[in-house]
Motif scaffolding. Structure first.
Motif, PDB file in Angstrom:
ATOM      1  N   ARG A  77     -10.381   3.787  -1.542  1.00 15.32           N
ATOM      2  CA  ARG A  77      -8.943   3.761  -1.234  1.00 15.32           C
ATOM      3  C   ARG A  77      -8.326   5.123  -1.534  1.00 15.32           C
ATOM      4  N   ILE A  78      -7.406   5.534  -0.675  1.00 20.96           N
ATOM      5  CA  ILE A  78      -6.641   6.767  -0.866  1.00 20.96           C
ATOM      6  C   ILE A  78      -5.172   6.354  -0.961  1.00 20.96           C
ATOM      7  N   TYR A  79      -4.515   6.813  -2.024  1.00 25.43           N
ATOM      8  CA  TYR A  79      -3.126   6.462  -2.283  1.00 25.43           C
ATOM      9  C   TYR A  79      -2.241   7.707  -2.136  1.00 25.43           C
ATOM     10  N   ARG A  80      -1.099   7.525  -1.530  1.00 28.14           N
ATOM     11  CA  ARG A  80      -0.116   8.599  -1.394  1.00 28.14           C
ATOM     12  C   ARG A  80       0.790   8.562  -2.616  1.00 28.14           C
ATOM     13  N   LEU A  81       0.977   9.720  -3.280  1.00 26.23           N
ATOM     14  CA  LEU A  81       1.857   9.796  -4.442  1.00 26.23           C
ATOM     15  C   LEU A  81       3.194  10.459  -4.126  1.00 26.23           C
ATOM     16  N   THR A  82       3.245  11.277  -3.083  1.00 32.17           N
ATOM     17  CA  THR A  82       4.482  11.977  -2.724  1.00 32.17           C
ATOM     18  C   THR A  82       5.450  10.999  -2.064  1.00 32.17           C
ATOM     19  N   PRO A  83       6.694  10.944  -2.556  1.00 27.73           N
ATOM     20  CA  PRO A  83       7.682  10.045  -1.947  1.00 27.73           C
ATOM     21  C   PRO A  83       7.924  10.389  -0.472  1.00 27.73           C
ATOM     22  N   ASN A  84       8.324   9.369   0.269  1.00 35.96           N
ATOM     23  CA  ASN A  84       8.637   9.538   1.673  1.00 35.96           C
ATOM     24  C   ASN A  84      10.129   9.264   1.851  1.00 35.96           C
ATOM     25  N   GLY A  89       9.222  21.406   3.390  1.00 32.55           N
ATOM     26  CA  GLY A  89       8.290  22.466   3.016  1.00 32.55           C
ATOM     27  C   GLY A  89       7.249  22.056   1.987  1.00 32.55           C
ATOM     28  N   SER A  90       7.200  20.768   1.651  1.00 35.50           N
ATOM     29  CA  SER A  90       6.234  20.277   0.658  1.00 35.50           C
ATOM     30  C   SER A  90       5.063  19.604   1.348  1.00 35.50           C
ATOM     31  N   GLY A  91       3.902  19.716   0.730  1.00 35.85           N
ATOM     32  CA  GLY A  91       2.732  18.987   1.195  1.00 35.85           C
ATOM     33  C   GLY A  91       2.784  17.555   0.691  1.00 35.85           C
ATOM     34  N   ILE A  92       1.649  16.867   0.803  1.00 34.59           N
ATOM     35  CA  ILE A  92       1.562  15.483   0.326  1.00 34.59           C
ATOM     36  C   ILE A  92       0.453  15.399  -0.713  1.00 34.59           C
ATOM     37  N   VAL A  93       0.770  14.763  -1.831  1.00 32.59           N
ATOM     38  CA  VAL A  93      -0.197  14.566  -2.913  1.00 32.59           C
ATOM     39  C   VAL A  93      -0.792  13.169  -2.779  1.00 32.59           C
ATOM     40  N   PHE A  94      -2.120  13.107  -2.850  1.00 36.65           N
ATOM     41  CA  PHE A  94      -2.873  11.860  -2.756  1.00 36.65           C
ATOM     42  C   PHE A  94      -3.752  11.712  -3.988  1.00 36.65           C
ATOM     43  N   THR A  95      -4.296  10.514  -4.175  1.00 40.68           N
ATOM     44  CA  THR A  95      -5.274  10.274  -5.230  1.00 40.68           C
ATOM     45  C   THR A  95      -6.257   9.200  -4.783  1.00 40.68           C
ATOM     46  N   PHE A  96      -7.473   9.279  -5.323  1.00 41.24           N
ATOM     47  CA  PHE A  96      -8.477   8.240  -5.089  1.00 41.24           C
ATOM     48  C   PHE A  96      -8.429   7.193  -6.195  1.00 41.24           C
ATOM     49  N   VAL A  97      -7.720   7.496  -7.266  1.00 47.83           N
ATOM     50  CA  VAL A  97      -7.631   6.609  -8.430  1.00 47.83           C
ATOM     51  C   VAL A  97      -6.391   5.723  -8.272  1.00 47.83           C
ATOM     52  N   PRO A  98      -6.556   4.400  -8.369  1.00 36.74           N
ATOM     53  CA  PRO A  98      -5.377   3.532  -8.226  1.00 36.74           C
ATOM     54  C   PRO A  98      -4.290   3.948  -9.217  1.00 36.74           C
ATOM     55  N   PRO A  99      -3.092   4.257  -8.717  1.00 32.79           N
ATOM     56  CA  PRO A  99      -2.018   4.688  -9.616  1.00 32.79           C
ATOM     57  C   PRO A  99      -1.382   3.511 -10.340  1.00 32.79           C
ATOM     58  N   ALA A 100      -0.576   3.831 -11.323  1.00 34.29           N
ATOM     59  CA  ALA A 100       0.164   2.802 -12.054  1.00 34.29           C
ATOM     60  C   ALA A 100       1.053   2.041 -11.072  1.00 34.29           C
ATOM     61  N   GLN A 105       3.136   5.371  -2.967  1.00 33.74           N
ATOM     62  CA  GLN A 105       4.203   5.413  -1.980  1.00 33.74           C
ATOM     63  C   GLN A 105       3.714   4.836  -0.651  1.00 33.74           C
ATOM     64  N   PRO A 106       4.624   4.400   0.206  1.00 36.29           N
ATOM     65  CA  PRO A 106       4.199   3.943   1.539  1.00 36.29           C
ATOM     66  C   PRO A 106       3.445   5.063   2.266  1.00 36.29           C
ATOM     67  N   THR A 107       2.548   4.675   3.141  1.00 34.14           N
ATOM     68  CA  THR A 107       1.688   5.652   3.815  1.00 34.14           C
ATOM     69  C   THR A 107       2.444   6.608   4.728  1.00 34.14           C
ATOM     70  N   GLY A 108       3.574   6.162   5.284  1.00 32.41           N
ATOM     71  CA  GLY A 108       4.277   6.983   6.255  1.00 32.41           C
ATOM     72  C   GLY A 108       3.764   6.757   7.667  1.00 32.41           C
ATOM     73  N   LEU A 109       2.826   5.816   7.810  1.00 33.30           N
ATOM     74  CA  LEU A 109       2.256   5.468   9.110  1.00 33.30           C
ATOM     75  C   LEU A 109       2.748   4.088   9.525  1.00 33.30           C
ATOM     76  N   MET A 110       2.842   3.864  10.817  1.00 28.03           N
ATOM     77  CA  MET A 110       3.167   2.522  11.288  1.00 28.03           C
ATOM     78  C   MET A 110       1.896   1.680  11.154  1.00 28.03           C
ATOM     79  N   ARG A 111       1.984   0.593  10.378  1.00 27.72           N
ATOM     80  CA  ARG A 111       0.811  -0.239  10.141  1.00 27.72           C
ATOM     81  C   ARG A 111       1.185  -1.704  10.238  1.00 27.72           C
ATOM     82  N   ILE A 112       0.250  -2.475  10.758  1.00 29.84           N
ATOM     83  CA  ILE A 112       0.414  -3.923  10.775  1.00 29.84           C
ATOM     84  C   ILE A 112      -0.537  -4.460   9.716  1.00 29.84           C
TER      85      ILE A 112
END
Length: 138
Positions: A77-84, A89-100, A105-112
């Motif tokens: 699993r890949i988790y997005r940490l940067t708020p949407n 001008g900012s990148g996006i921070v991700f993690t492979f470790v389940p966050p607290a 944050q939501p992925t920012g992608l349209m998902r069903i």
């Protein structure tokens, strides 16, 4: 002559993936789509650097490519940490470790899907197809 230039360019990419890229000492990984990933270790959050014109699929594609580079399974699993929305001008921070709880944050992608706070490495890599289709000329 062209073979020598290609070999030199390949060597440069390999070297750039192994040297610190910023004052914090993080390492750099450059995807085949030219996105830049800054990281310290697989257990630490990593950043896909800002580049004008990139959308959510581009950032997820880079995160998926980075998971490949780290030899992680497609089910990781890949988790997005940067708020949407992220700051301009900012990148996006991700993690492979389940966050607290509440930190992902939501992925920012349209998902069903009911799982909107992460993608598998396979799903992230699949975003590279979205990027490729968007950039190809017909």
């Amino acid at each position: 002559m062209f073979r020598h230039l290609a070999a030199a360019a390949s060597a440069l990419v390999v070297v750039s993936a192994c040297v610190p890229s910023d004052p914090s000492g993080r390492q750099t990984f450059v995807t085949r789509e030219s996105a830049v990933v800054l990281f310290s270790s697989v257990d630490d959050p990593f950043e896909v650097r800002f580049k004008a014109g990139l959308g959510a699929p581009d950032y997820w594609c880079a995160a998926g490519r980075f998971a490949d580079q780290q030899n992680l399974s497609g089910s990781t699993r890949i988790y997005r940490l940067t708020p949407n929305p992220r700051p301009q001008g900012s990148g996006i921070v991700f993690t492979f470790v389940p966050p607290a709880p509440g930190m992902a944050q939501p992925t920012g992608l349209m998902r069903i899907s009911s799982n909107t706070d992460s993608l598998s490495a396979f799903q992230a890599r699949d975003q590279c197809n979205v990027v490729r289709l968007r950039t190809e000329r017909f």
